[in-house]
Design an enzyme around this catalytic site. Sequence first.
Site, short mmCIF file in Angstrom:
data_model
loop_
_atom_site.label_atom_id
_atom_site.label_comp_id
_atom_site.label_asym_id
_atom_site.label_seq_id
_atom_site.Cartn_x
_atom_site.Cartn_y
_atom_site.Cartn_z
N ARG A 143 0.86 -1.18 0.00
CA ARG A 143 0.00 0.00 0.00
C ARG A 143 0.90 1.24 0.00
O ARG A 143 1.89 1.29 0.72
CB ARG A 143 -0.87 0.02 1.25
CG ARG A 143 -1.68 -1.25 1.46
CD ARG A 143 -2.76 -1.44 0.42
NE ARG A 143 -3.52 -2.66 0.64
CZ ARG A 143 -4.45 -3.13 -0.19
NH1 ARG A 143 -4.72 -2.48 -1.30
NH2 ARG A 143 -5.10 -4.24 0.09
N CYS A 144 0.58 2.21 -0.82
CA CYS A 144 1.46 3.37 -0.94
C CYS A 144 0.66 4.66 -0.82
O CYS A 144 0.01 5.10 -1.78
CB CYS A 144 2.21 3.33 -2.28
SG CYS A 144 3.36 4.68 -2.52
N SER A 164 -6.94 -9.58 -9.15
CA SER A 164 -7.80 -9.46 -7.97
C SER A 164 -8.49 -10.78 -7.73
O SER A 164 -9.12 -11.32 -8.64
CB SER A 164 -8.84 -8.35 -8.17
OG SER A 164 -9.83 -8.41 -7.18
N ILE A 165 -8.41 -11.31 -6.52
CA ILE A 165 -9.07 -12.59 -6.25
C ILE A 165 -10.58 -12.43 -6.15
O ILE A 165 -11.33 -13.41 -6.28
CB ILE A 165 -8.54 -13.25 -4.96
CG1 ILE A 165 -8.90 -12.44 -3.72
CG2 ILE A 165 -7.04 -13.48 -5.04
CD1 ILE A 165 -8.70 -13.18 -2.43
N ASP A 166 -11.07 -11.19 -5.94
CA ASP A 166 -12.51 -10.97 -5.78
C ASP A 166 -13.26 -11.01 -7.10
O ASP A 166 -14.49 -11.11 -7.10
CB ASP A 166 -12.77 -9.61 -5.11
CG ASP A 166 -12.27 -9.58 -3.68
OD1 ASP A 166 -12.11 -10.66 -3.08
OD2 ASP A 166 -12.03 -8.47 -3.16
N ILE A 218 -11.63 -34.11 -22.15
CA ILE A 218 -10.36 -33.47 -21.81
C ILE A 218 -9.62 -33.02 -23.06
O ILE A 218 -8.79 -32.12 -23.01
CB ILE A 218 -9.47 -34.42 -20.98
CG1 ILE A 218 -9.00 -35.62 -21.81
CG2 ILE A 218 -10.18 -34.88 -19.73
CD1 ILE A 218 -7.96 -36.47 -21.12
N SER A 219 -9.93 -33.64 -24.21
CA SER A 219 -9.22 -33.30 -25.45
C SER A 219 -9.69 -32.00 -26.06
O SER A 219 -9.00 -31.42 -26.90
CB SER A 219 -9.38 -34.43 -26.48
OG SER A 219 -8.93 -35.66 -25.96
#
Length: 973
Positions: A295-296, A371-373, A741-742
């Site tokens: 954080r800055c 962002s994980i959200d 899966i292919s």
Amino acid sequence: MPSSPYFVPLGRSHGKPLDGTSSTPLASLVHGVSFQSIIAPDEDLFRIVLNFYLDLGFRELLVYDRRDRSALAHTDHCLDSVRESWLYSSGAQSHDGQNATIKLRLVPSVHKPDALAEMERERDWRGQTAALVLYTPYIDLVIQLLEKHHVLYQALPSDTQPVEVYAHDPVGTLLGFTCKSNPFASATPPPLKLADSAVLTEHLAVAAVAAVSTSDDAPPHKKKIGIITSGGDAPGMNGAVRAVVRAAISKGCVPFAIYEGYEGLVRGGDMIKQMGWLDVRGWLSEGGTLIGTARCASFRERWGRLESAKNMIVNGIDALIVCGGDGSLTGADLFRAEWPSLLDELVSTGKLTREQTAGYQHLTIVGLVGSIDNDMSSTDATIGAFSSLTRICQSVDYIDATALSHSRAFVVEVMGRHCGWLALMAGIATGADYVFIPEQPPSAQHWGDEICAIVDAHRKKGKRKTIVIVAEGAIDDQLNPITAEDVKNLLVKRLELDTRITTLGHVQRGGSAVAFDRLLSTLQGFDAVDAVLESTPETPSPMVCINENKISRKPLVESVLMTKSVATAIQSKDFKTAMQLRDTEFEEYWRAFGAINNIDDETTKLPEAERLKIAIINIGAPAGGMNAATRAATCYCLSRGHKPYAIHNGFSGLVRHNSVRELNWLDVENWVTRGGSEIGTNRNLPDIDLGMVAYYFQKHEFDGLMIVGGFEAFMSLYQLEEARTFYPAFRIPMVCLPATISNNVPGTEYSVGSDTCLNSLVDYCDVIKQSASATRRRVFVVEVQGGKSGYVATYAGLCVGALAVYTPEEGINLTMLENDLRCLDQNFAHDSGQNRGGKLFLRNEKSSKVFTTELIADIIREEAKGRYDARTANPGHLQQGGIPSPMDRLRATRLAVKCVQFMEQHQADREHNAEDTAAVIGIRGAKVVFSSVKFLHDHETELENRRPRNGFWSKLKQVSEVLSGREWVSEQP
């Protein structure tokens, strides 16, 4: 790192030819002469010195490390050395066919050199100390290399006509470069030709391009691009940094990493570092952000942005790629808007001169959303969101077993202060009973009654466990917070359930990025460099997005404003607008969750006359997400009043045993997390007995059919559509939901199960790379599945950073192997002993009948001549995965609901035998589409190879080759 301002460490970059016509690299720039022993006082300086000489064309062929007993040791090493490297150059012959010139020793007790900072330009360095003399026919290129990296040098007899050049290496050793025949060499190297010379370091090639290329479109100067990660960390950020660094180098730019977010930009100095090719090796598998974030507060102030502008200009950076959330991107765009006034102030205050700012009148900003959200509007997914969702689902899956055992209720609190994406998706992917999200809050007066009614109904149906997901920003419609403790107390008091709370906290941020986030960060980072190069002063700052399956760009400012509008809409209680401002998928998933979770709501059921009998069948090999699709279709059918039927064990089960069973809610309740196929699957097509298939369709009076599977499912749908002329029972809406899966079904760029496969491969290859890097000099050739489709190999290669990928579309030939072996040689030649250096080749199982996985490994071992080893690895059916990934669960749910809706909409067309009532649902570009199976079969399918024509994944092969360093060898004739 040495303190001298006259030396900048030589990084790696992706080399290009001098003449601009061929990708063949240059020969070694210099040729060795006399023996010299050089001492480095610490590990960092040892590596810098080693890279310095490797960039001049030397090779590290003999290594001694007292800390590594497996290293190759020579007999005459000095006992005080911790580590030694013997460097050779092509030229005179010795006992091993090379000319030994330099022994580099790591001796920690030696005082660090500081003489370089005190050098005087006027003094003749030749009289100060003995020089190591090197021969080169390209004295001009040596000067260009030294100037590029700000190394002081003296040219003799003059700067305009140099014959000799003297400079110091990072520890102060005097080097002499001469184009005269070297009296110390036992053989004079022949004149070198630019077009067919043998070996060169990548860095020298890039330096030479700018100097001698005559191409009309050559850039006037190298673009310097800064990459910064800001805000909360997210899995995949390291993949984005890696992609930006390597893409920038490959496109002739100079990348810089800005450490500790905007704080590093304000502080400058060592916080801004030029990045080389090898500096980001192994970063794909690392979680968080290796260049740091913080954080800055100072960047929010004008004086902080003023210092940032100064530091950028001092380092020559005029483009910034920012990976972070909406706050970070807002700050970046403000920085761009203020840029002209910042430059004026720097000049007026005397901090910079007008000349220094002359070439930096425009600042380019490109945004990547980390962002994980997943709280950014305009994009379907942000970097890190699916990795975080995976951690949540894994945790809830573990909790599930305990909840089932004790018949308990669990309230799980997940992140999402302003966005309910994690909570909603986790609710769908884990089969939760209820979710609380800020965008769609429940009634303040009735939410307790609502949740208790749903949970009680589920319990009465026989469900033994209860899972409730609560976003940390959950509220009611009067903006009152709803906490996990509130929900727990309600369930205990009203339903007398044994209820526990689990708060996942920062574990949601942890771990390595999943396959999707590695792919997303790689493709977006690669595109961000293109966005920088294509930017003009009039271009709005772009944000790189993904919509459905397509990388795109949106105006950064508009996306940020739209994101902030969600919070504004919530605060003003305009929840309908808040939902609409999220991506289109979000609202669809919310409706789907309600439909499959509250099946007793009579208001959602159709009139009796419109209710259908819908059959569900699985065809082909099992794939993760098949059960989730069956469950979603079943629950949606029940919510609408339809009757869902499962055809067990495919068409052979139907023909031989009439294996048809009506499904109820409790049958499928736990299927969302199960791998494989609960109703059974095989590869038999309906043509084993079309007449009997039609008989049973008519007997059970099916009104619609959903086929879940791979290429066999596609062909089954085609056969049923073709048979409509003779069998009226098939004149019903039918849809194929691709699950393999292919990922080789025509009509879609995504098949359910492919993400689970990629996650399994990524985990497997990470372990393999760990083994390879531990032994330092080992290559693994990994055989992957996929049939005659190169999708799995191509995508897995991008996700794990494979050096080479072999696909059936491209095949394998001797020239390709020869080029890849040359690339492998260069990789090991430049390996300075860093960790995470495992190297992988990925080979699709059907790439070649001749060049098998074992044969490729044997060829590598044979050509290595003992310098490195090769092993094979075959994950086999592990690639089908166990528990399906959250993405496969989610998309299976969404697509299955759409399939049932498709059947509802096309009931009126069944008597007309319309072609479009037999369709394949798929994701194409940025849309979900239904495509006629007949059209796909006739125009978009390679039947002999069981794959679509012009596979979309082939376009990503070039990205993989660029980022692995393979591109230049692939371009050779």
